[in-house]
Design an enzyme around this catalytic site. Sequence first.
Site, PDB file in Angstrom:
ATOM      1  N   HIS A 150       1.473   3.790   2.041  1.00 58.62           N
ATOM      2  CA  HIS A 150       2.131   4.447   3.178  1.00 58.62           C
ATOM      3  C   HIS A 150       3.655   4.393   3.021  1.00 58.62           C
ATOM      4  CE1 HIS A 150      -1.503   4.198   6.095  1.00 58.62           C
ATOM      5  NE2 HIS A 150      -1.443   5.355   5.465  1.00 58.62           N
ATOM      6  N   ASP A 174      -0.204  -4.152   5.713  1.00 59.48           N
ATOM      7  CA  ASP A 174      -1.031  -3.723   6.839  1.00 59.48           C
ATOM      8  C   ASP A 174      -2.482  -4.002   6.484  1.00 59.48           C
ATOM      9  OD1 ASP A 174       1.290  -2.852   7.912  1.00 59.48           O
ATOM     10  OD2 ASP A 174       0.880  -0.715   7.737  1.00 59.48           O
ATOM     11  N   LYS A 223      -7.833 -46.851 -17.511  1.00 57.26           N
ATOM     12  CA  LYS A 223      -8.899 -47.748 -17.981  1.00 57.26           C
ATOM     13  C   LYS A 223      -8.925 -49.004 -17.133  1.00 57.26           C
ATOM     14  CE  LYS A 223      -9.547 -46.385 -22.775  1.00 57.26           C
ATOM     15  NZ  LYS A 223      -9.066 -46.610 -24.137  1.00 57.26           N
ATOM     16  N   HIS A 245      -7.481  -1.210   5.709  1.00 60.52           N
ATOM     17  CA  HIS A 245      -6.373  -0.337   6.120  1.00 60.52           C
ATOM     18  C   HIS A 245      -6.384   1.037   5.454  1.00 60.52           C
ATOM     19  CE1 HIS A 245      -2.668   0.701   8.027  1.00 60.52           C
ATOM     20  NE2 HIS A 245      -2.070   0.909   6.884  1.00 60.52           N
ATOM     21  N   HIS A 277       6.436  -6.379  11.417  1.00 62.39           N
ATOM     22  CA  HIS A 277       5.775  -5.100  11.637  1.00 62.39           C
ATOM     23  C   HIS A 277       5.139  -5.048  13.025  1.00 62.39           C
ATOM     24  CE1 HIS A 277       3.206  -1.597  10.734  1.00 62.39           C
ATOM     25  NE2 HIS A 277       3.919  -1.420   9.633  1.00 62.39           N
ATOM     26  N   HIS A 288       0.843  -1.201   0.000  1.00 63.02           N
ATOM     27  CA  HIS A 288       0.000   0.000   0.000  1.00 63.02           C
ATOM     28  C   HIS A 288       0.877   1.249   0.000  1.00 63.02           C
ATOM     29  CE1 HIS A 288       0.777  -0.717   4.277  1.00 63.02           C
ATOM     30  NE2 HIS A 288       0.423   0.513   4.537  1.00 63.02           N
ATOM     31  N   GLU A 306       1.393  -8.781   9.473  1.00 66.80           N
ATOM     32  CA  GLU A 306       1.772  -7.667  10.340  1.00 66.80           C
ATOM     33  C   GLU A 306       1.262  -7.960  11.746  1.00 66.80           C
ATOM     34  OE1 GLU A 306      -0.193  -4.531  11.507  1.00 66.80           O
ATOM     35  OE2 GLU A 306      -1.887  -4.495  10.126  1.00 66.80           O
ATOM     36  N   HIS A 338       6.045   1.704   3.734  1.00 71.09           N
ATOM     37  CA  HIS A 338       5.970   0.532   2.847  1.00 71.09           C
ATOM     38  C   HIS A 338       6.453   0.838   1.430  1.00 71.09           C
ATOM     39  CE1 HIS A 338       3.738  -2.076   5.688  1.00 71.09           C
ATOM     40  NE2 HIS A 338       3.501  -0.895   6.232  1.00 71.09           N
TER      41      HIS A 338
END
EC number: 3.1.27.-
Lengths: 572, 824
Positions: free
Chosen positions: A70, A178, A434, A157, A386, A68, A203, A73
């Site tokens: 942030h 997160d 078979k 998040h 984390h 994501h 996390e 990250h």
Amino acid sequence: MPEIRVTPLGAGQDVGRSCILVSIAGKNVMLDCGMHMGFNDDRRFPDFSYITRNGRLTDFLDCVIISHFHLDHCGALPYFSEMVGYDGPIYMTHPTQAICPILLEDYRKIAVDKKGEANFFTSQMIKDCMKKVVAVHLHQTVQVDDELEIKAYYAGHVLGAAMFQIKVGSESVVYTGDYNMTPDRHLGAAWIDKCRPNLLITESTYATTIRDSKRCRERDFLKKVHEAVERGGKVLIPVFALGRAQELCILLETFWERMNLKAPIYFSTGLTEKANHYYKLFITWTNQKIRKTFVQRNMFEFKHIKAFDRAFADNPGPMVIMPGYCVQGTVGHKILSGQRKLEMEGRQVLEVKMQVEYMSFSAHADAKGIMQLVGQAEPESVLLVHGEAKKMEFLKQKIEQEFRVNCYMPANGETVTLPTSPSIPVGISLGLLKREMAQGLLPDAKKPRLLHGTLIMKDSNFRLVSSEQALKELGLAEHQLRFTCRVHLHDPRKEQETAMRVYSHLKSVLKDHCVQHLPDGSVTVESILIQAAAHSEDPGTKVLLVSWTYQDEELGSYLTSLLKKGLPQASS
Amino acid sequence: MDPECSQLLPALCAVLADPRQPVADDTCLEKLLDWFKTITKAGSSLLLLQENPCLVELLCHVLKPQDLSSRVLSFSLRLAGVFAAQEDCFQYLQQGELLPRLFGEPGPLGGAAWTAPSVRSGWIQGLRSLAQHPSALHFLADCGAVDTIFSLQGDSSLFVASAAGQLLVHILGLSMQGLAEGHPSLQAGDWPVCAQKIVGHIEESLHSTAVPQITQALNVLTTTFGHCHDPWTQVLWVRLSPLVGSLLEKDPVPAAHSLVDLLLSVARSPGLSSSSCGLWETLAQTLNHLSPTQAGPLALGILKLQDCPQVLRAQAFVILLQPLACVLKATGQDPGPSDVLDSATGDSLTVDALLSSKAACVGLLCRTLAHLELLQPLPQRPCPWPQEPLLGAAVTLLQLCRGSASPASDVGRHLCALLLGCVRVQRAALDFLGTLSQETGPQELVTEVFAVLLEYLRSPDSSPTVLKKAFQATFRWLLSSPKTPGCCDLEPHALLVLRELLPVLQKRLCSPCWEVRDSGLEFLTQMTRHWGGQAGFRHALLASEVPKLTEQLLRDPESYVRASAVTVMGQLSSQGLHVTPVSPEHPGGQQKSLLVELLHILSTDSEGFPRRAVMQVFTQWLRDHHADVAGDTEQFMARVLQVASQDLDWEVRAQGLELALVFLEQTLGQFHSHCPYAVTPPVAAPAGPLAQALQPLCRVRLFEFAFRALFDCDRPVAQKSCDLLLFLRAKTASSSGSLQESRSGPDVASVEAALQRWQAGDQGQPLGDLEPEVVLAVLRSVDLEGLRGALAEGSDHMEKSPQSLLQDMLATVGVLGENEADCY
């Protein structure tokens, strides 16, 4: 031995600078490329020199995945791709790709403008970095190459946050980034299917916390704001412009409407405005309620909240609410830790007269949420990142007890190695199938079945065929393997008579089997052959030579044990 | 140490020593340690400890059996090391037996805390700081630290393991420092004890069958030879080279990457490479023994060496070229007359490596291309350089990846199947192809190069990153096309290419991918910059739809693309490649002029990038006396400065000052200094009286813009304005004698009052028209030097001070439970 290796370069028993290296079935993936808010020097970025001692990063890493937008990250991404020299693909979701450059530009502004740092990544570098991004949709399986595939799941998040499944063959790792397991006012809850990965990297920010009811927290927040405003005061909420700002804006907007309040609400121009634009753009990433009402009323178009103009700035008033964490080295940190005197430029000291409240609105899963996710994904092992070591320790025990899986919590730089047993697909020949079908047993995906055949490994392929077909394909002649055993019998009679006695005995005992006495004097039971011979030294003893094929191993063993007991006396 | 800090320190040490008080975050401890390092670098550590006994108390306290956080323990070990780096302080700490208790068996080494990697790391870093003097060496030997370091080389933490290796190198170097000058004896017995022990350990490790141990030994040697070139290193190499050489006898060669690093490190060391212990033979032998993937880096390293036997260089080059030679051979191409490539073709090992799997094939080819790309521009690259076959190989690879090559051989078909659609090889080959443009090739081959590039630019399958690289390579090849001497126009062939290229570019400018549109615009910018003045280029461009499409991209939904479009349009307009049909007779029907359009973007665009681009274009236009600007420069300046001053993006405002400076230069005459911010005495005074010269600046309200910017909330803007005004003051100082200053006049007072209000953060009213006299008076009265000094500090310098750090750490005590660590 195949294995999965995980080494956090950041976020190992630590919050900030998320950067986790994963090696899975020979593929190397970097999960997140964040910066640490607490440092202004080299230490702010992960030490990428540890990724590979030999060779170029682009050759070593198969891809980088950003969970994501942030900065803890993605803040090191332009540095990594444009200054350290990684030139491979970077994966993130569409909203993350759109919002990331705004955050990175903001970070650059703080570093270059406010702190006067030279040699920082430039705007052009941010753009060049973003051009290397491959944006992915939720639940879309993306082939990084022929073997490596990734898939994004909704993480809550913040807008665009995703958990990623990384899969090579039958081995897989899920990285949560997160996430939030409870929906909030504008985002939904994280969700993943029962993908049973070999490893879940989760996390653990709130590893030991069970968050109080969100409603209570919100009520408390609104009450405090309301009280301050009613007293004629002002409330300052220095909130991170992307994510929580929108959550609080919706909260305040709804409250203002309900209470018919007239006091103006302002948000700072610039970043928040841009953020709102993206929230409107990526409305499908918000929660169900917002999506549903979008046509009648876009929740991000606020009636009561206006852009803040510098002209409004005077004395901010008696209350400041900090809705999130402030790192050491900032005024926010000082105020939050209760310092009442702030030294400003030129030895000027400012007294903090306002009321300070800390109310966390950060959207992470609490301990219950983390356990819920582990239960949902059903991983073979769990790895915590984390979070703080002590709290992780507690959660680790809880996970190990409840789910009976191994849980790891490596520190930065520590490598966790997990052996895996890869399942290898094997093709089965039609003939063999078979034959199985002829036995009247239909294949059932849920019931594993034992199947005899010959495994042929050719051109990196595995095939199971009947032995006859294998012999034919490989041009080989059949060998017959026989087990042999000698049984000594005390019997002074001639060999033929002994053989006859054996025949009679077996005929009486083994009624379901075909026992034959052959003209040459030997006795057969199915594939088992018994011959009687004289003992070279003891004429009173006869030696029974027993041999059988592997197919009749059970019967062979039974027969020998039977014969070892001797022949019945009555017949003598 | 400041008295304020000294006062705070005891309380902080008490907090750190108290296991019930959690430390806020380890960045605080890191910063605290940074501060102690600064103090001890500047002064006596002993004095520091004597004046602040709480520090020794802290070090003693952490040794007590208690549930102390591993962070604090690690911090204390590192802190002790920092203090003990000075010998007198070391002795002081030794008196209290503190160091053996911290770093020896009785310390954390033997306790439960040792399981925390941060404690092991702290222990190593503490010793690394401490090991600076002979007493430290004795200490290390006495407390058995070296054995622990040996074992830490294999630590589960990469950081600890790497630091352990570094520490061994450091200790070895330190212990050998004491040895007499000249070549030490080869006899191990003559070496210092510590050194003997380390070398013994290395020898033992090299004998080992465990690859990690061999790797550790090789890494220690690599770092040693890389950092130290003292005579003893030669003796060490002579002693160890047979052992290193014996590794080559094993199959497969263990720790091959580390072995390559070591051999290259030895070869780069001037003393070692000349020593007579068969280095070149070992290198040649290694090249033969390693797999093609492992041999590549060694071959590149050998070719980068300054002095190296020709035979070895030739061998290395053959190894490096082998994968590409295989590709050429497999696709039925003659590697050409070059002996090098010819001799490289027969290697079956390389073919096997190439065909074993897709991953191996892609990896080997990408690495080879990257190695050759690095080698190409170096002066020591092999001569003759096989430009033609390399070009052929790059083109072939690109064709294989697109499936446009149809090789006849089995190997070729297999390669084709492996490489089809492989973006990694496409990217590497395009980069390499771009690098090869520094030299040219025969016309047919260059035609092929352009053909394959066009193929990529046209292909709907090309990914945005591949397209970007294809654009870059195309530009480089256009740039390198043979030119007529003295003329920088595109040669006829390149013009033909351009004609084919423009429709492709046109299509790409309409791509749904913003990355592609942006790369297309960047490509156009580069082309216009180079050939915008050339008739052939102009004709081709104007005949295409590209300029019109570019103009449309000024309204692109993606801000990056809008910014690139602004840059291109500015350039096209400068070169006369964008002509707005201005018809004053039909004001209703006319198109908006580009100036108006750009001003509109500057005033209304919601994103910073396009607005910044507009400011850059305007600055360039002003410099170039662009027709749209030169018509009424004052009106242009007044308008742009007014808009820029309102902008929320600091870079736009800073650009405004840049623009102001150009205007200032043009108004006051040329300056001989190229660095406008350097305050140098001006050489050319304005032609007319100063007041007259300043009038235009006043009319465009440049001073109000600059004075406001002086107190801008964004530091670089204020700095830039400060520099500009200082420059102006110096410029006018020598020629202001004739000017009547109205220092005490009411206007000066009101301006000064306004400045004070701005400084206090008040927006206030505009100043209105200023007179040159007032400006000069204000310029003299403002403390610009003082302001510049203040602006040189970062905005967080108060919060970054040690005192602030100590206060923060103390203030967090007790609050931490409530505001638990959170994040974003």
